[in-house]
Design a protein around this motif. Sequence first.
Motif, PDB file in Angstrom:
ATOM      1  N   GLY A 249      -5.094 -49.736   9.208  1.00 45.10           N
ATOM      2  CA  GLY A 249      -4.025 -49.845   8.228  1.00 45.10           C
ATOM      3  C   GLY A 249      -3.051 -50.943   8.593  1.00 45.10           C
ATOM      4  N   THR A 250      -1.957 -50.999   7.862  1.00 49.82           N
ATOM      5  CA  THR A 250      -0.915 -52.003   8.083  1.00 49.82           C
ATOM      6  C   THR A 250       0.440 -51.314   8.184  1.00 49.82           C
ATOM      7  N   PRO A 251       1.403 -51.953   8.863  1.00 50.44           N
ATOM      8  CA  PRO A 251       2.739 -51.357   8.931  1.00 50.44           C
ATOM      9  C   PRO A 251       3.384 -51.217   7.554  1.00 50.44           C
ATOM     10  N   GLU A 252       3.013 -52.093   6.615  1.00 53.15           N
ATOM     11  CA  GLU A 252       3.554 -51.983   5.255  1.00 53.15           C
ATOM     12  C   GLU A 252       2.973 -50.780   4.530  1.00 53.15           C
ATOM     13  N   GLY A 253       1.729 -50.450   4.836  1.00 53.13           N
ATOM     14  CA  GLY A 253       1.090 -49.267   4.285  1.00 53.13           C
ATOM     15  C   GLY A 253       0.730 -49.381   2.818  1.00 53.13           C
TER      16      GLY A 253
ATOM     17  N   ALA B  30       5.044 -32.648  -3.128  1.00 54.58           N
ATOM     18  CA  ALA B  30       5.514 -31.453  -3.828  1.00 54.58           C
ATOM     19  C   ALA B  30       6.555 -31.778  -4.890  1.00 54.58           C
ATOM     20  N   ALA B  31       7.242 -32.905  -4.717  1.00 56.53           N
ATOM     21  CA  ALA B  31       8.256 -33.304  -5.684  1.00 56.53           C
ATOM     22  C   ALA B  31       7.693 -34.179  -6.786  1.00 56.53           C
ATOM     23  N   GLY B  32       6.363 -34.401  -6.762  1.00 59.47           N
ATOM     24  CA  GLY B  32       5.736 -35.213  -7.791  1.00 59.47           C
ATOM     25  C   GLY B  32       5.820 -36.712  -7.547  1.00 59.47           C
ATOM     26  N   GLN B  33       6.178 -37.113  -6.305  1.00 56.16           N
ATOM     27  CA  GLN B  33       6.292 -38.522  -5.975  1.00 56.16           C
ATOM     28  C   GLN B  33       5.040 -38.995  -5.233  1.00 56.16           C
ATOM     29  N   PRO B  34       4.628 -40.264  -5.454  1.00 61.01           N
ATOM     30  CA  PRO B  34       3.458 -40.794  -4.748  1.00 61.01           C
ATOM     31  C   PRO B  34       3.666 -40.758  -3.235  1.00 61.01           C
ATOM     32  N   ILE B  35       2.594 -40.400  -2.519  1.00 61.77           N
ATOM     33  CA  ILE B  35       2.647 -40.333  -1.059  1.00 61.77           C
ATOM     34  C   ILE B  35       2.262 -41.685  -0.479  1.00 61.77           C
ATOM     35  N   THR B  36       3.133 -42.227   0.368  1.00 67.11           N
ATOM     36  CA  THR B  36       2.870 -43.505   1.020  1.00 67.11           C
ATOM     37  C   THR B  36       2.540 -43.268   2.495  1.00 67.11           C
ATOM     38  N   SER B  37       1.531 -43.957   2.991  1.00 66.08           N
ATOM     39  CA  SER B  37       1.143 -43.844   4.395  1.00 66.08           C
ATOM     40  C   SER B  37       1.211 -45.220   5.037  1.00 66.08           C
ATOM     41  N   ARG B  38       1.856 -45.301   6.203  1.00 64.50           N
ATOM     42  CA  ARG B  38       1.966 -46.550   6.942  1.00 64.50           C
ATOM     43  C   ARG B  38       1.362 -46.400   8.334  1.00 64.50           C
TER      44      ARG B  38
ATOM     45  N   MET C  60      -6.537 -42.049   5.305  1.00 65.30           N
ATOM     46  CA  MET C  60      -7.493 -43.105   5.643  1.00 65.30           C
ATOM     47  C   MET C  60      -8.146 -43.710   4.397  1.00 65.30           C
ATOM     48  N   ASP C  61      -7.842 -43.157   3.213  1.00 63.57           N
ATOM     49  CA  ASP C  61      -8.338 -43.743   1.961  1.00 63.57           C
ATOM     50  C   ASP C  61      -7.464 -44.893   1.459  1.00 63.57           C
ATOM     51  N   VAL C  62      -6.311 -45.081   2.079  1.00 63.34           N
ATOM     52  CA  VAL C  62      -5.383 -46.120   1.618  1.00 63.34           C
ATOM     53  C   VAL C  62      -6.064 -47.495   1.706  1.00 63.34           C
TER      54      VAL C  62
END
Length: 223
Positions: A147-151, A170-178, A22-24
């Motif tokens: 939020g938005t579908p694009e996220g 865990a793999a060091g990749q940015p987490i995206t939320s849509r 919810m911080d996105v």
Amino acid sequence: RVSQVPRTGADLVIVMDISRSMDVPDVEPSRIAAAKAAAIRSIDRLAGDRVGLVVFAGSARIRFPLTADTAAAARVIEGLETGVVLVEGGTDVARGLELALELLAGDDSAGSLILLITDGDNLGGDVAAVAQQVRASGAELLIAGAGTPEGGIVPAVDPLTGRTGPRLDAAGQPITSRLDEGFLRSLAAASGGRYLGNDLSVVPGVVEGRVRALERARLDERT
């Protein structure tokens, strides 16, 4: 002369998602800020009605029970933040709805409304079962998407530097939320409720209209 003046109203329980997603900032200034503003404007329009608040992430908690003190309720909502201070990490919308039903239980005479504000990023709980519970309870469920579908990328604050950067998996990749509108529409359909879309500016007007339409019930009396 002294007499008892009945107060009438309906019951509204706001179920607020305070998970990290919810911080996105795909909704200005962020999902959580826009959600809080919509909730506060909604309760500002109540007149003699009671409001309760449930917050959820990986677990859920009743933040305050049903009250007619809308000013105090607004202050509590304004102070909400995401994270694990009040609840565990993750997202469990089912438990949030279960607690909302607990708050509304025991007063069949009052019209009951549940307002769920979430990005739909559901990771736990038996949503199908709780949807049937909502339908059977007679409470009306309104769902607002945050939020938005694009996220967007979930932000995180570095505790050492205070700088904001992407939250990493865990793999060091940015987490995206849509915004998961499909999930929210399905939940609304299963519970006999209504999905309002992701324009949070319409929420206060819809809530006001539905509260006024609900059966009015005697909540308490004052001398």
